[in-house]
Write a protein that holds these residues in place. Structure first.
Motif, PDB file in Angstrom:
ATOM      1  N   ASP A 164       0.849  -1.186   0.000  1.00 30.66           N
ATOM      2  CA  ASP A 164       0.000   0.000   0.000  1.00 30.66           C
ATOM      3  C   ASP A 164       0.885   1.235   0.000  1.00 30.66           C
ATOM      4  O   ASP A 164       1.507   1.578   0.999  1.00 30.66           O
ATOM      5  CB  ASP A 164      -0.901  -0.015   1.241  1.00 30.66           C
ATOM      6  CG  ASP A 164      -1.861   1.169   1.287  1.00 30.66           C
ATOM      7  OD1 ASP A 164      -1.759   2.038   0.400  1.00 30.66           O
ATOM      8  OD2 ASP A 164      -2.685   1.223   2.210  1.00 30.66           O
ATOM      9  N   ALA A 167      -5.456  -5.294  -2.365  1.00 28.04           N
ATOM     10  CA  ALA A 167      -6.265  -4.145  -2.754  1.00 28.04           C
ATOM     11  C   ALA A 167      -5.657  -2.903  -2.120  1.00 28.04           C
ATOM     12  O   ALA A 167      -5.306  -2.909  -0.936  1.00 28.04           O
ATOM     13  CB  ALA A 167      -7.705  -4.325  -2.297  1.00 28.04           C
ATOM     14  N   THR A 168      -5.493  -1.847  -2.896  1.00 33.04           N
ATOM     15  CA  THR A 168      -4.937  -0.595  -2.399  1.00 33.04           C
ATOM     16  C   THR A 168      -5.854   0.550  -2.799  1.00 33.04           C
ATOM     17  O   THR A 168      -6.652   0.423  -3.735  1.00 33.04           O
ATOM     18  CB  THR A 168      -3.526  -0.344  -2.966  1.00 33.04           C
ATOM     19  OG1 THR A 168      -3.624  -0.188  -4.395  1.00 33.04           O
ATOM     20  CG2 THR A 168      -2.600  -1.498  -2.652  1.00 33.04           C
ATOM     21  N   PRO A 169      -5.765   1.689  -2.108  1.00 34.83           N
ATOM     22  CA  PRO A 169      -6.598   2.835  -2.503  1.00 34.83           C
ATOM     23  C   PRO A 169      -6.383   3.191  -3.961  1.00 34.83           C
ATOM     24  O   PRO A 169      -5.267   3.161  -4.477  1.00 34.83           O
ATOM     25  CB  PRO A 169      -6.103   3.952  -1.574  1.00 34.83           C
ATOM     26  CG  PRO A 169      -5.573   3.232  -0.375  1.00 34.83           C
ATOM     27  CD  PRO A 169      -4.968   1.969  -0.903  1.00 34.83           C
ATOM     28  N   GLY A 170      -7.467   3.523  -4.626  1.00 36.24           N
ATOM     29  CA  GLY A 170      -7.402   3.751  -6.061  1.00 36.24           C
ATOM     30  C   GLY A 170      -6.729   5.058  -6.434  1.00 36.24           C
ATOM     31  O   GLY A 170      -6.772   6.041  -5.695  1.00 36.24           O
ATOM     32  N   HIS A 187     -10.649   1.584  -5.505  1.00 36.71           N
ATOM     33  CA  HIS A 187      -9.461   0.801  -5.200  1.00 36.71           C
ATOM     34  C   HIS A 187      -8.827   0.261  -6.469  1.00 36.71           C
ATOM     35  O   HIS A 187      -9.454   0.164  -7.523  1.00 36.71           O
ATOM     36  CB  HIS A 187      -9.799  -0.344  -4.238  1.00 36.71           C
ATOM     37  CG  HIS A 187     -10.594  -1.451  -4.879  1.00 36.71           C
ATOM     38  ND1 HIS A 187     -11.956  -1.397  -4.989  1.00 36.71           N
ATOM     39  CD2 HIS A 187     -10.211  -2.627  -5.447  1.00 36.71           C
ATOM     40  CE1 HIS A 187     -12.387  -2.495  -5.589  1.00 36.71           C
ATOM     41  NE2 HIS A 187     -11.355  -3.260  -5.891  1.00 36.71           N
ATOM     42  N   SER A 210     -12.476 -10.489  -2.399  1.00 35.38           N
ATOM     43  CA  SER A 210     -12.589  -9.182  -1.771  1.00 35.38           C
ATOM     44  C   SER A 210     -13.682  -9.233  -0.709  1.00 35.38           C
ATOM     45  O   SER A 210     -14.615 -10.033  -0.786  1.00 35.38           O
ATOM     46  CB  SER A 210     -12.910  -8.110  -2.808  1.00 35.38           C
ATOM     47  OG  SER A 210     -14.205  -8.324  -3.360  1.00 35.38           O
ATOM     48  N   LEU A 266     -13.121   0.732   1.127  1.00 37.12           N
ATOM     49  CA  LEU A 266     -12.152   0.061   0.263  1.00 37.12           C
ATOM     50  C   LEU A 266     -12.225  -1.438   0.521  1.00 37.12           C
ATOM     51  O   LEU A 266     -11.950  -1.888   1.633  1.00 37.12           O
ATOM     52  CB  LEU A 266     -10.734   0.548   0.559  1.00 37.12           C
ATOM     53  CG  LEU A 266      -9.614  -0.213  -0.141  1.00 37.12           C
ATOM     54  CD1 LEU A 266      -9.707  -0.009  -1.648  1.00 37.12           C
ATOM     55  CD2 LEU A 266      -8.257   0.241   0.372  1.00 37.12           C
ATOM     56  N   GLU A 272     -11.208  -5.097   1.050  1.00 37.40           N
ATOM     57  CA  GLU A 272      -9.968  -5.764   1.414  1.00 37.40           C
ATOM     58  C   GLU A 272     -10.028  -7.189   0.899  1.00 37.40           C
ATOM     59  O   GLU A 272     -11.101  -7.740   0.652  1.00 37.40           O
ATOM     60  CB  GLU A 272      -9.779  -5.760   2.931  1.00 37.40           C
ATOM     61  CG  GLU A 272      -9.719  -4.368   3.541  1.00 37.40           C
ATOM     62  CD  GLU A 272      -9.562  -4.427   5.036  1.00 37.40           C
ATOM     63  OE1 GLU A 272      -9.120  -5.478   5.556  1.00 37.40           O
ATOM     64  OE2 GLU A 272      -9.905  -3.430   5.706  1.00 37.40           O
TER      65      GLU A 272
END
Length: 888
Positions: free
Chosen positions: A70, A493-496, A502, A588, A747, A749
């Motif tokens: 991240d 998954a990371t912030p978009g 995301h 997810s 978001l 995960e």
């Protein structure tokens, strides 16, 4: 004295570039080179103040020592910064600052400020010219760079090659008994060769990137050194550049004393076309060592002197006239070895004395010798019989024959004993493991981390042929490294960074010892990937990802799969590129309720659903509902306890969510069905499914009457609206428009364990027989499959049965440890075959908590070294293929 083979050195070991690249691949696998990096770049300002060096680039790692996936966590003053790991910091972190050196100050700044994430391939080595002193290295990289606001902007995504060229004595020079790898000098040349970028790279951009790499080499890398083997006191290096089609090679030149030597004196290439290495011992070194060993053997065995007797008979006309006993005392003197083309000749001078009437005389014993190969060792072997020559004393004719006939048996026995006593020394002298093997082992494994490494690597060396020449011995050999582990595929998954809430990143994926060439992203159940990418390890704006506007239902428990493909060199045999492929699937998840709601009944499960045959729901497994631990409100949720027409109701509910138009409110749709009805229902994208066992109505405080019943639950967990019978989409849209509460963008995960691929799993004790206990760590040496399952969930049961069936077809299958939730003994025993799986009861969830299990079934593959090699979530179908790959 210099010779044609090794110059001014005792031993010269040469390796072609192909074999060196196999070694570099093993160093990459052993984490002497990083495979993933997350770094903070900030060298806009001068970094040397009053003699103190401030590192402009520092790695950011998680608690496993792996790069942070991240990028939002990589910030100034972020936690867990370390010097960039040229030897991986997770095994042996350095807690103090690197001592400043005269060379460390950076005079030129890249003027970049931001975050860089890199995937780094195994390095390859080359010889750029025929100077004998220069070497080059190259790594393939995929780069993601996120510039700080208001700073210089360069492309966000890049792929290319980093080339570093330097003098060999800078790459590896000897300081005392340490081989020092030093890439800090100003003469080190760094080049970034872009192959692709998401927008045009300017020449000034490339120069800034190259300067940032130079600065990192000077200020951010730990020293990467290796101790010399104890038998070696001096070491130097030399390169050989051949014409096109020839063999480029590097030589390690060794002396067993501290005397120096000129690498230019060793100018002969000794390698054959199929050699992975050539081990040459110079004439003076071989002769001196062999002479000493044979002489010492004669002395230690008291073989220098022996007696032999014979009768001297006088005959006349066939009658014996006299019979005289003759006794000689034989003394052996000097020992000398001579090297010839194809053979060695051992010569021992001797004298025979007697008190009889016969004369004293001197003689010379000669024995032809060759070598016999056994693995990485070689020993002496005789060629033909011993030869005796009288060198003085005047005897001749029948007396010479009489002497040879009587004494040769004793001489032969002495030869055999002396060679046998000398063999251990000969084997040690020519043992490739004591010099080349020890050196390679030291560079394959991080320095100073003995005992902390999860895996220790050693090369396998084997002699294949030899040459005996007047200048010395040449032993040709093959080099292998430990069998490669499977490729590791990890996604997060990371912030978009685009329009979606995301992105997904595969930063931590890697091919140990190899290079990733392509990623393919797809949702489980789809025949074709939605993105195939050979340039980046990130998928930005993945299809069906929730958007910040939240106009669509908030998706959760959606399966996404990532496949990588690439190549690496073979671990043994001819050095050749091999194709490598690997796939993983994750699910997810979003926080549905506050923890008080989720924990109200331990039997709550979310169904991991995907489209199956005919478009019906296929149940791949079950997951614990994700709770929102932040203390903030959770989502708005429409919970539909479905009747017979679940698919039509689901479509109407999804339409209502969209029609409500609440851009500020996250709304999820949960459809609860009886287990036998679930797999007869058409799969509807955007719906979260659950099986009804009475737990959901109890957890939500809803008393069910007739089905269908639809309930709207606000973020506090309170049911604020209820409707029995078929739901009206228009009516529900009004309810959502008026009663849905604003929520932050969630978001998703990925459901995942606490395990990290390539690291040991938590240890635990279990009973393998009545009254007999064992720990998981005691099983190192054999591959193990851990299955976390629940006896009342069908996908769990089917998975355990498939694993047991697979083990019946494969004698080399891993040992199966089936960790269950403490269901009824009859239910467990009806599934498990004690000869194929060891049951472990986990009724208090201690193991599930330690491993971070939130999906049932979860299959954890542990290799023979005791390291986690694969984690699979949910039912995977036929298990035999995946199990075979872990049985090494």
């Amino acid at each position: 004295m210099a010779n044609d083979l090794t110059g001014e050195f005792d031993i010269a070991v040469q390796m072609p570039m192909q074999a060196m690249n196999r070694v570099f691949a093993a160093m990459h696998r052993g984490r002497r080179f990083p495979h993933s990096l997350s770094v903070r770049v900030d060298d806009k300002q001068p970094i040397a103040t009053q003699g103190l060096v401030v590192r402009p680039i520092s790695a950011r790692v998680d608690r496993y020592g792996e790069a942070l996936a991240d990028w939002h966590r990589i910030r100034p003053g972020g936690e867990l910064p370390f010097p960039m790991p040229s030897e991986h910091v997770v095994f042996d972190p350095v807690v103090n600052r690197i001592l400043p050196t005269r060379e460390a100050a950076v005079r030129v700044h890249s003027n970049l400020e931001g975050i860089a994430q890199l995937q780094v391939s195994a390095p390859t080595m080359g010889i750029p010219d025929d100077s004998g002193v220069n070497v080059s290295g190259a790594v393939q990289v995929m780069v993601r760079y996120i510039a700080d606001a208001g700073t210089r902007d360069i492309p966000q995504f890049m792929r290319g090659e980093i080339d570093i060229a330097a003098r060999i004595d800078q790459v590896a020079s000897q300081a005392g008994n340490v081989i020092d790898v030093d890439l800090k000098a100003d003469t080190v040349d760094v080049r970034f060769k872009p192959a692709w970028s998401d927008r045009a790279l300017q020449s000034s951009d490339i120069k800034s990137i190259e300067q940032a790499i130079r600065n990192a080499l000077k200020t951010a890398f730990q020293p990467s050194n290796a101790m010399l083997p104890g038998s070696v006191q001096a070491m130097q290096f030399k390169t050989y550049k051949s014409p096109p089609g020839g063999i480029d090679a590097i030589a390690v030149l060794l002396n067993t004393t501290d005397r120096g030597g000129d690498p230019a004196s060793a100018n002969r290439l000794l390698l054959g076309g199929d050699d992975h290495f050539a081990y040459a011992a110079g004439k003076d070194f071989v002769i001196g060592a062999f002479d000493r060993m044979i002489a010492a053997a004669l002395d230690q065995l008291n073989l220098r002197t022996f007696d032999y007797s014979f009768d001297l008979v006088t005959r006349i006309a066939g009658y014996v006239i006299t019979r005289t006993a003759i006794r000689y005392t034989v003394t052996l003197g000097s020992v000398r070895l001579e090297l010839q083309t194809g053979q060695m000749h051992l010569t021992i001078e001797g004298a025979a004395r007697t008190a009889s009437v016969l004369p004293n005389f001197a003689f010379r014993m000669t024995q032809a010798l060759t070598l016999q190969l056994a693995g990485a060792q070689a020993e002496l072997a005789t060629v033909g019989d011993v030869s005796l020559t009288i060198t003085s004393g005047g005897i001749q004719g029948w007396i010479v024959s009489l002497f040879k006939g009587s004494a040769v048996g004793g001489i032969r026995s002495i030869r055999n004993q002396a060679i046998a006593r000398a063999q251990p020394g000969v084997r040690a002298l020519l043992d490739a493991n004591t010099s080349l093997g020890a050196f390679l082992t030291s560079i394959m494994n991080p320095v100073g981390a003995s005992g902390a490494l999860p895996e220790h690597l050693e090369p396998a060396l084997e002699y294949t042929a030899f040459d005996i020449t007047p200048d010395g011995l040449i032993l040709h050999g093959a080099l292998a490294v430990p069998v490669w582990p499977p490729a590791q595929v990890e996604l997060d998954a990371t912030p978009g960074t685009g329009s979606a809430a995301h992105d997904y990143t595969a930063l931590l994926s890697w091919i140990p010892g190899g290079t990733i060439r392509q990623y393919a992203w797809r949702y489980s159940g789809q025949a074709q990937p939605f993105q195939v990418d050979g340039n980046t390890f990130v998928t930005v704006d993945p299809p069906d990802a929730p958007t910040p506007s939240l106009l669509s239902p908030v998706y959760g428990y959606v399966p996404i799969c990532l496949a990588l493909s690439g190549d690496r060199c073979s671990a043994s045999g001819p050095v050749a590129l091999e194709t490598v492929e690997a796939t993983t699937c994750g699910w997810s998840a979003i926080p549905l309720f506050k923890p008080t709601r989720v924990s109200s009944d331990g039997r709550l499960h979310i169904v991991l659903a995907r489209p199956g045959r005919g478009g019906l729901v296929e149940v791949a497994g079950h997951a614990a509902p994700m709770a929102d631990e932040s203390g903030a409100d959770a989502l708005n949720i429409v919970v539909h306890f479905a009747g017979e027409d679940a698919s039509a109701d689901s479509e109407r509910i999804l339409h209502a969510v969209r029609e409500a138009g609440r851009r500020d409110a996250g709304i999820a749709v949960l459809v609860v069905l009886p287990a036998d009805q679930l797999t007869l229902t058409r799969y509807t994208e955007g719906v979260i499914y659950a099986e009804d066992q009475g737990a959901w109505s109890h957890a939500l405080g809803v008393e069910l009457g007739r089905r269908p019943t639809t309930v709207f639950v606000d973020p506090s967990g309170k049911a604020v609206w209820r409707h029995e019978g078929a739901v009206s989409g228009d009516e529900l849209a009004v309810v959502l428009r008026e009663r849905a509460r604003p929520t932050p963008i969630r978001l998703p995960e990925l459901l995942r364990t606490k395990l990290r691929l390539g690291h040991p799993p938590p240890n635990f004790v279990f009973s393998y027989a009545p009254g007999r206990e064992l720990t998981l760590r005691k099983l190192v040496g054999r591959a193990v499959t851990l299955v976390f399952w629940q006896s009342r969930l069908a996908p769990s049961v089917e998975t355990v049965r498939e694993i047991q069936a697979a083990s019946l077809q494969d004698d080399a299958h891993p040992l199966v440890v089936a960790i269950h939730d403490g269901g009824s003994a009859d239910a467990v025993l009806s599934v498990l075959d004690r000869e194929r799986a060891w049951p472990v009861e986990d009724d208090d969830q201690a193991l599930a908590l330690a491993y971070g299990i939130n999906v049932w079934p979860t299959i954890v593959s542990v290799d023979a070294a005791g390291l986690v090699r694969d984690v699979r979530y949910g039912r995977q179908g036929p298990m035999l293929h995946s199990l075979k790959g872990q049985a090494r």
